[in-house]
Scaffold this motif. Structure first.
Motif, PDB file in Angstrom:
ATOM      1  N   ILE A 142       6.133   3.810   9.848  1.00 57.88           N
ATOM      2  CA  ILE A 142       6.124   3.641   8.390  1.00 57.88           C
ATOM      3  C   ILE A 142       4.753   3.171   7.915  1.00 57.88           C
ATOM      4  CG2 ILE A 142       7.075   2.254   6.500  1.00 57.88           C
ATOM      5  CD1 ILE A 142       9.745   2.276   8.067  1.00 57.88           C
ATOM      6  N   THR A 143       4.140   2.276   8.667  1.00 54.49           N
ATOM      7  CA  THR A 143       2.819   1.758   8.303  1.00 54.49           C
ATOM      8  C   THR A 143       1.779   2.870   8.285  1.00 54.49           C
ATOM      9  OG1 THR A 143       3.377  -0.359   9.337  1.00 54.49           O
ATOM     10  CG2 THR A 143       1.061   0.032   8.841  1.00 54.49           C
ATOM     11  N   VAL A 144       1.788   3.725   9.321  1.00 50.48           N
ATOM     12  CA  VAL A 144       0.843   4.839   9.376  1.00 50.48           C
ATOM     13  C   VAL A 144       1.070   5.803   8.200  1.00 50.48           C
ATOM     14  CG1 VAL A 144       0.071   6.834  10.710  1.00 50.48           C
ATOM     15  CG2 VAL A 144       0.550   4.692  11.876  1.00 50.48           C
ATOM     16  N   VAL A 145       2.342   6.118   7.911  1.00 59.42           N
ATOM     17  CA  VAL A 145       2.657   7.036   6.809  1.00 59.42           C
ATOM     18  C   VAL A 145       2.161   6.461   5.475  1.00 59.42           C
ATOM     19  CG1 VAL A 145       4.533   8.075   5.475  1.00 59.42           C
ATOM     20  CG2 VAL A 145       4.618   8.116   7.966  1.00 59.42           C
ATOM     21  N   CYS A 146       2.387   5.171   5.248  1.00 59.85           N
ATOM     22  CA  CYS A 146       1.920   4.524   4.016  1.00 59.85           C
ATOM     23  C   CYS A 146       0.394   4.593   3.895  1.00 59.85           C
ATOM     24  CB  CYS A 146       2.382   3.070   3.967  1.00 59.85           C
ATOM     25  SG  CYS A 146       4.149   2.861   3.701  1.00 59.85           S
ATOM     26  N   ALA A 147      -0.301   4.306   4.994  1.00 60.69           N
ATOM     27  CA  ALA A 147      -1.770   4.339   4.972  1.00 60.69           C
ATOM     28  C   ALA A 147      -2.280   5.757   4.730  1.00 60.69           C
ATOM     29  CB  ALA A 147      -2.323   3.789   6.288  1.00 60.69           C
ATOM     30  N   LEU A 148      -1.651   6.749   5.367  1.00 56.85           N
ATOM     31  CA  LEU A 148      -2.037   8.146   5.142  1.00 56.85           C
ATOM     32  C   LEU A 148      -1.819   8.540   3.687  1.00 56.85           C
ATOM     33  CD1 LEU A 148      -0.531   9.841   8.340  1.00 56.85           C
ATOM     34  CD2 LEU A 148      -2.956   9.510   7.843  1.00 56.85           C
ATOM     35  N   GLY A 149      -0.701   8.097   3.099  1.00 58.82           N
ATOM     36  CA  GLY A 149      -0.411   8.407   1.702  1.00 58.82           C
ATOM     37  C   GLY A 149      -1.428   7.805   0.756  1.00 58.82           C
ATOM     38  N   VAL A 150      -1.810   6.556   0.999  1.00 66.68           N
ATOM     39  CA  VAL A 150      -2.812   5.894   0.156  1.00 66.68           C
ATOM     40  C   VAL A 150      -4.152   6.619   0.245  1.00 66.68           C
ATOM     41  CG1 VAL A 150      -4.177   3.784  -0.129  1.00 66.68           C
ATOM     42  CG2 VAL A 150      -1.696   3.639   0.213  1.00 66.68           C
ATOM     43  N   GLN A 151      -4.553   6.978   1.463  1.00 70.22           N
ATOM     44  CA  GLN A 151      -5.827   7.663   1.650  1.00 70.22           C
ATOM     45  C   GLN A 151      -5.830   9.026   0.955  1.00 70.22           C
ATOM     46  OE1 GLN A 151      -8.493   6.439   2.975  1.00 70.22           O
ATOM     47  NE2 GLN A 151      -9.823   8.194   3.315  1.00 70.22           N
ATOM     48  N   CYS A 152      -4.727   9.767   1.097  1.00 70.11           N
ATOM     49  CA  CYS A 152      -4.663  11.140   0.589  1.00 70.11           C
ATOM     50  C   CYS A 152      -4.509  11.201  -0.923  1.00 70.11           C
ATOM     51  CB  CYS A 152      -3.513  11.885   1.269  1.00 70.11           C
ATOM     52  SG  CYS A 152      -3.477  13.646   0.921  1.00 70.11           S
ATOM     53  N   PHE A 153      -3.605  10.379  -1.477  1.00 69.76           N
ATOM     54  CA  PHE A 153      -3.242  10.510  -2.884  1.00 69.76           C
ATOM     55  C   PHE A 153      -3.859   9.455  -3.796  1.00 69.76           C
ATOM     56  CE2 PHE A 153       0.346  12.418  -0.493  1.00 69.76           C
ATOM     57  CZ  PHE A 153       0.182  13.725  -0.935  1.00 69.76           C
ATOM     58  N   VAL A 154      -4.513   8.459  -3.216  1.00 68.78           N
ATOM     59  CA  VAL A 154      -5.183   7.445  -4.030  1.00 68.78           C
ATOM     60  C   VAL A 154      -6.697   7.512  -3.822  1.00 68.78           C
ATOM     61  CG1 VAL A 154      -5.412   4.997  -4.559  1.00 68.78           C
ATOM     62  CG2 VAL A 154      -3.160   5.935  -3.997  1.00 68.78           C
ATOM     63  N   VAL A 155      -7.145   7.263  -2.583  1.00 71.63           N
ATOM     64  CA  VAL A 155      -8.587   7.220  -2.313  1.00 71.63           C
ATOM     65  C   VAL A 155      -9.256   8.560  -2.628  1.00 71.63           C
ATOM     66  CG1 VAL A 155     -10.352   6.904  -0.531  1.00 71.63           C
ATOM     67  CG2 VAL A 155      -8.336   5.414  -0.579  1.00 71.63           C
ATOM     68  N   TYR A 156      -8.738   9.644  -2.060  1.00 73.57           N
ATOM     69  CA  TYR A 156      -9.344  10.959  -2.267  1.00 73.57           C
ATOM     70  C   TYR A 156      -9.324  11.370  -3.737  1.00 73.57           C
ATOM     71  CZ  TYR A 156      -9.334  11.868   2.796  1.00 73.57           C
ATOM     72  OH  TYR A 156      -9.555  11.822   4.144  1.00 73.57           O
ATOM     73  N   MET A 157      -8.185  11.162  -4.393  1.00 73.19           N
ATOM     74  CA  MET A 157      -8.063  11.608  -5.778  1.00 73.19           C
ATOM     75  C   MET A 157      -8.943  10.785  -6.722  1.00 73.19           C
ATOM     76  SD  MET A 157      -6.171  14.225  -5.514  1.00 73.19           S
ATOM     77  CE  MET A 157      -6.730  14.511  -3.825  1.00 73.19           C
ATOM     78  N   VAL A 158      -9.073   9.492  -6.445  1.00 74.61           N
ATOM     79  CA  VAL A 158      -9.972   8.655  -7.250  1.00 74.61           C
ATOM     80  C   VAL A 158     -11.412   9.107  -7.074  1.00 74.61           C
ATOM     81  CG1 VAL A 158     -10.936   6.331  -7.503  1.00 74.61           C
ATOM     82  CG2 VAL A 158      -8.458   6.635  -7.341  1.00 74.61           C
ATOM     83  N   LEU A 159     -11.825   9.376  -5.838  1.00 74.11           N
ATOM     84  CA  LEU A 159     -13.183   9.860  -5.576  1.00 74.11           C
ATOM     85  C   LEU A 159     -13.429  11.188  -6.278  1.00 74.11           C
ATOM     86  CD1 LEU A 159     -13.512   9.047  -1.752  1.00 74.11           C
ATOM     87  CD2 LEU A 159     -14.691   7.908  -3.635  1.00 74.11           C
TER      88      LEU A 159
END
Length: 428
Positions: free
Chosen positions: A238-255
């Motif tokens: 669950i931790t890995v999935v949450c981190a992947l989701g944040v990176q993909c849909f928050v970090v990348y999209m903000v950049l």
């Protein structure tokens, strides 16, 4: 004949997952009903399971130094000539490295928030006193000492002792110099390329026995702990999935929004088929043609840009793998009761980022370089066996994140270099 042709061979991911489940079931059965029998405990659990499991871990450790050394040399030799790469190359490499560092930081932060390793007492499985003693010498180092320790004073000694940060720096320098010398050092370049090919083939050979190794590692773990070991493994997942989701849909999209002003929702909608393809194939290399075509036809990115940045990203941009490594560090440290300092976390970020250059294109190499990340902060490599089965399940999600990072970087670089047709991007 036709019946045999119709049969599909199980993929490595499926076989490892089956081995994980079977190992957990067999281990739990032994834990509940047969652990009191001396022969089962001494011959099966501490004999067969231990020898085969630790033998597999040793094979993985055997690969680490030569695989990382030669693959990083080859990668740097291909991208190290900044004059040839020009503005696009420098921006692309900086972006990939920056997002990888962000990915590790996100993983460490979310892992510390969820604490996936709390509740799993690995001291019941094996004695880690030696590992803990070894870790104490590394965790006491200051951040400045850690930074200075990156520079190898004796590269040969670094190779012999497995000092991976120093090996990575030395390999990067060799790769850049080979790129600059070109034909003058072609013999050395060819030699490193051939050595890299040999190590890649050896990796694939060893990974073929991964299901057996995983079965024995997990069976022994569950024989000692029972199904109580399963809860932290789900927490890890669950931790890995949450981190992947944040990176993909928050970090990348903000950049994407900050550097291009484009609509992230349109990008995500148009790029979803590529993500789905990456998820199903679990390989970044297989998505390169589809990624380039989608960026040109749906995003308006010039093929001149994408034909360089996308293959480069498939080589050095491994944010998903770095996230797994960051979460795994916290998970195993908590499971073994090892305290990590802020300097250790900084070391993990640097090590995982640099290691991403050498993890391209080979399935499960992230787990092999994870041994290097563990070693950099004194964590027991045997902890990899606990997460291997679950990690293989997450491999497809990691690939989808990796190729999304490649596409976002390409779009940003194309926009900044006037190679993006916004009319095509905004077209429904």
């Amino acid at each position: 004949m036709s019946r045999n042709k119709g049969k599909k061979k199980l993929g490595l991911t499926t076989m490892i997952f089956i081995a994980l489940i079977c190992g957990a079931i067999v281990g739990a059965i032994i834990n509940n009903w047969f652990m009191d029998i001396a022969m089962i405990k001494n011959v099966i659990v501490e004999g067969v399971f231990y020898v085969i499991g630790q033998g597999f871990i040793s094979l993985m450790k055997m690969l680490v130094v030569p695989l990382v050394f030669f693959s990083i040399i080859c990668g740097a030799a291909a991208i190290g000539d900044t004059k040839t790469l020009g503005n696009v190359g420098i921006r692309t490499i900086c972006f990939y490295l920056a997002t990888t560092m962000m990915a590790v930081a996100v993983a460490l932060g979310i892992a510390k928030l969820i604490n996936p390793g709390i509740g799993l007492d690995m001291s019941a499985v094996e004695n880690v006193k030696t590992t803990l003693n070894g870790a104490s010498t590394k965790t006491d180092m200051t951040l400045t000492e850690t930074i200075l320790n990156i520079i190898p004073t004796n590269p040969v000694a670094s190779l012999a002792n497995g000092e991976m940060l120093q090996i990575i720096v030395f390999a990067l320098l060799i790769g850049v110099i080979l790129a600059k010398l070109k034909e003058k050092a072609q013999l050395v370049t060819n030699f490193c390329t051939q050595c890299n090919d040999i190590m890649m083939e050896m990796t694939m050979m060893i990974m073929k026995i991964a299901p057996i190794g995983v079965f024995c590692l997990i069976a022994r773990t569950f024989s000692e702990l029972g199904f109580s070991a399963m809860v932290p493994m789900f927490k890890y997942m669950i931790t890995v999935v949450c981190a992947l989701g944040v990176q993909c849909f928050v970090v990348y999209m903000v950049l994407l929004k900050v550097f291009t002003g484009l609509n992230p929702f349109k990008f995500a909608k148009k790029f979803f088929p590529v993500q789905a393809f990456a998820f199903s194939t679990a390989t970044s290399n297989a998505t390169i043609p589809l990624n380039i075509d989608t960026l040109e036809e749906k995003m308006g990115v010039s093929r001149k840009i994408s034909s360089f940045t996308i293959p480069l990203g498939a080589t050095i941009n491994m944010d998903g793998t770095s996230i797994m490594q960051g979460v795994a560090v916290v998970f195993v440290a908590q499971a073994f009761g090892i305290h990590l300092t802020p300097a250790d976390y900084a070391t993990v970020i640097v090590t995982a980022t640099l290691a991403s250059v050498g993890t391209a294109g080979v399935p499960s190499v992230g787990l092999i370089t994870l041994a290097m990340v563990f070693d950099s902060v004194g964590l027991p490599v045997s902890g990899i066996g606990l997460i291997m089965g679950i990690d293989r399940i997450l491999d497809m999600l990691r690939t989808a994140v990796n190729i999304t990072g490649d596409a976002v970087c390409t779009t940003i670089v194309a926009k900044q270099n006037g190679a993006l047709d916004t009319t095509v991007f905004n077209k429904e």
